[in-house]
Design an enzyme around this catalytic site. Sequence first.
Site, PDB file in Angstrom:
ATOM      1  CE  LYS A  13       6.810   5.312   0.509  1.00  0.00           C
ATOM      2  NZ  LYS A  13       6.405   5.065   1.862  1.00  0.00           N
ATOM      3  NE  ARG A  88       5.732  -0.954   0.618  1.00  0.00           N
ATOM      4  CZ  ARG A  88       4.947   0.113   0.456  1.00  0.00           C
ATOM      5  NH1 ARG A  88       4.911   0.749  -0.684  1.00  0.00           N
ATOM      6  NH2 ARG A  88       4.222   0.530   1.453  1.00  0.00           N
ATOM      7  NE  ARG A 127      -0.747   8.421   5.894  1.00  0.00           N
ATOM      8  CZ  ARG A 127       0.235   7.791   5.259  1.00  0.00           C
ATOM      9  NH1 ARG A 127       1.104   8.471   4.532  1.00  0.00           N
ATOM     10  NH2 ARG A 127       0.377   6.510   5.363  1.00  0.00           N
ATOM     11  NE  ARG A 133      -3.039   5.178   3.650  1.00  0.00           N
ATOM     12  CZ  ARG A 133      -1.833   5.049   3.119  1.00  0.00           C
ATOM     13  NH1 ARG A 133      -1.303   6.039   2.450  1.00  0.00           N
ATOM     14  NH2 ARG A 133      -1.163   3.938   3.272  1.00  0.00           N
ATOM     15  NE  ARG A 144       0.986   1.156   6.216  1.00  0.00           N
ATOM     16  CZ  ARG A 144       0.616   2.420   6.415  1.00  0.00           C
ATOM     17  NH1 ARG A 144      -0.147   2.748   7.443  1.00  0.00           N
ATOM     18  NH2 ARG A 144       1.008   3.346   5.591  1.00  0.00           N
TER      19      ARG A 144
HETATM   20  P1  AMP Z   1       1.732   2.838   0.673  1.00  0.00           P
HETATM   21  O1  AMP Z   1       0.690   3.834   0.337  1.00  0.00           O
HETATM   22  O2  AMP Z   1       2.915   2.861  -0.284  1.00  0.00           O
HETATM   23  O3  AMP Z   1       2.166   2.874   2.103  1.00  0.00           O
HETATM   24  O4  AMP Z   1       1.059   1.393   0.440  1.00  0.00           O
HETATM   25  C1  AMP Z   1      -0.068   1.003   1.185  1.00  0.00           C
HETATM   26  C2  AMP Z   1      -0.183  -0.517   1.175  1.00  0.00           C
HETATM   27  O5  AMP Z   1      -0.291  -0.978  -0.179  1.00  0.00           O
HETATM   28  C3  AMP Z   1       1.024  -1.239   1.747  1.00  0.00           C
HETATM   29  O6  AMP Z   1       0.942  -1.389   3.146  1.00  0.00           O
HETATM   30  C4  AMP Z   1       0.924  -2.582   1.018  1.00  0.00           C
HETATM   31  O7  AMP Z   1      -0.093  -3.389   1.590  1.00  0.00           O
HETATM   32  C5  AMP Z   1       0.453  -2.172  -0.361  1.00  0.00           C
HETATM   33  N1  AMP Z   1       1.571  -1.883  -1.296  1.00  0.00           N
HETATM   34  C6  AMP Z   1       1.850  -0.699  -1.911  1.00  0.00           C
HETATM   35  N2  AMP Z   1       2.910  -0.821  -2.709  1.00  0.00           N
HETATM   36  C7  AMP Z   1       3.331  -2.108  -2.604  1.00  0.00           C
HETATM   37  C8  AMP Z   1       4.394  -2.849  -3.192  1.00  0.00           C
HETATM   38  N3  AMP Z   1       5.270  -2.285  -4.041  1.00  0.00           N
HETATM   39  N4  AMP Z   1       4.510  -4.153  -2.852  1.00  0.00           N
HETATM   40  C9  AMP Z   1       3.641  -4.742  -2.013  1.00  0.00           C
HETATM   41  N5  AMP Z   1       2.634  -4.102  -1.415  1.00  0.00           N
HETATM   42  C10 AMP Z   1       2.463  -2.790  -1.722  1.00  0.00           C
END
Ligand code: AMP
Length: 187
Positions: A13, A88, A127, A133, A144
């Site tokens: 993404k 989400r 990654r 991370r 996740r």
């Molecule tokens: P990502 O980089 O999009 O995978 O986001 C990393 C983490 O940030 C996720 O596992 C969530 O804990 C949090 N996160 C990011 N975007 C959202 C969202 N729209 N709603 C809730 N949690 C989010």
Amino acid sequence: MFVLILGAPGSGKGTQGKILADRLRLVKITTGDILRAAVKAGTGLGLDAKKYMDAGKLVPDSVILDLIKRELDKPEAKDGAVFDGFPRTAAQAELVDQTLGARGQRLTHVLLLDVTEEELVRRLHGRAALEGRTDDTPETVRTRLQVYQQDTAPLVAHYVPRGVVHRVPGTGSVDEIAGEIKRILGR
Ligand code: AMP
């Protein structure tokens, strides 16, 4: 044009969203990046979000809805944007629908990056080594992926009746996938 890039963690993404936003000169709104920056800066939002992120769980809507609203209301997102990492949940999707709807706009494209679970796990572990991370550990990766299946994948059903969902095979080179997205969008 408001484009949502939807896909499991590790589906590409972020990479594809960036290529698309750069190419079409649209702002990319990435909730994960905003949250990671808040954690790093030690703001109230960061403190609220960190424990959920480290556990691989979603940050609660009570925390995230305001953030999304603020981002959508920024002048640079007035005429279009690429959404990476949100909506989400059903409540987030509702907020996006309402906010854009009130402006006579709508989400025009949902690009669903389709990658097998095996490939996702392989990429996320790679990654973890590269980017360091804290949420790319094996247990968190598992959580996740589960959270994605449970809370986020159902959003596809919310958008399908509107005829805006396009499935993008997420395997192949970065350029091939970007090319497929270009073909789908027609620009
Ligand atoms: P990502 O980089 O999009 O995978 O986001 C990393 C983490 O940030 C996720 O596992 C969530 O804990 C949090 N996160 C990011 N975007 C959202 C969202 N729209 N709603 C809730 N949690 C989010």
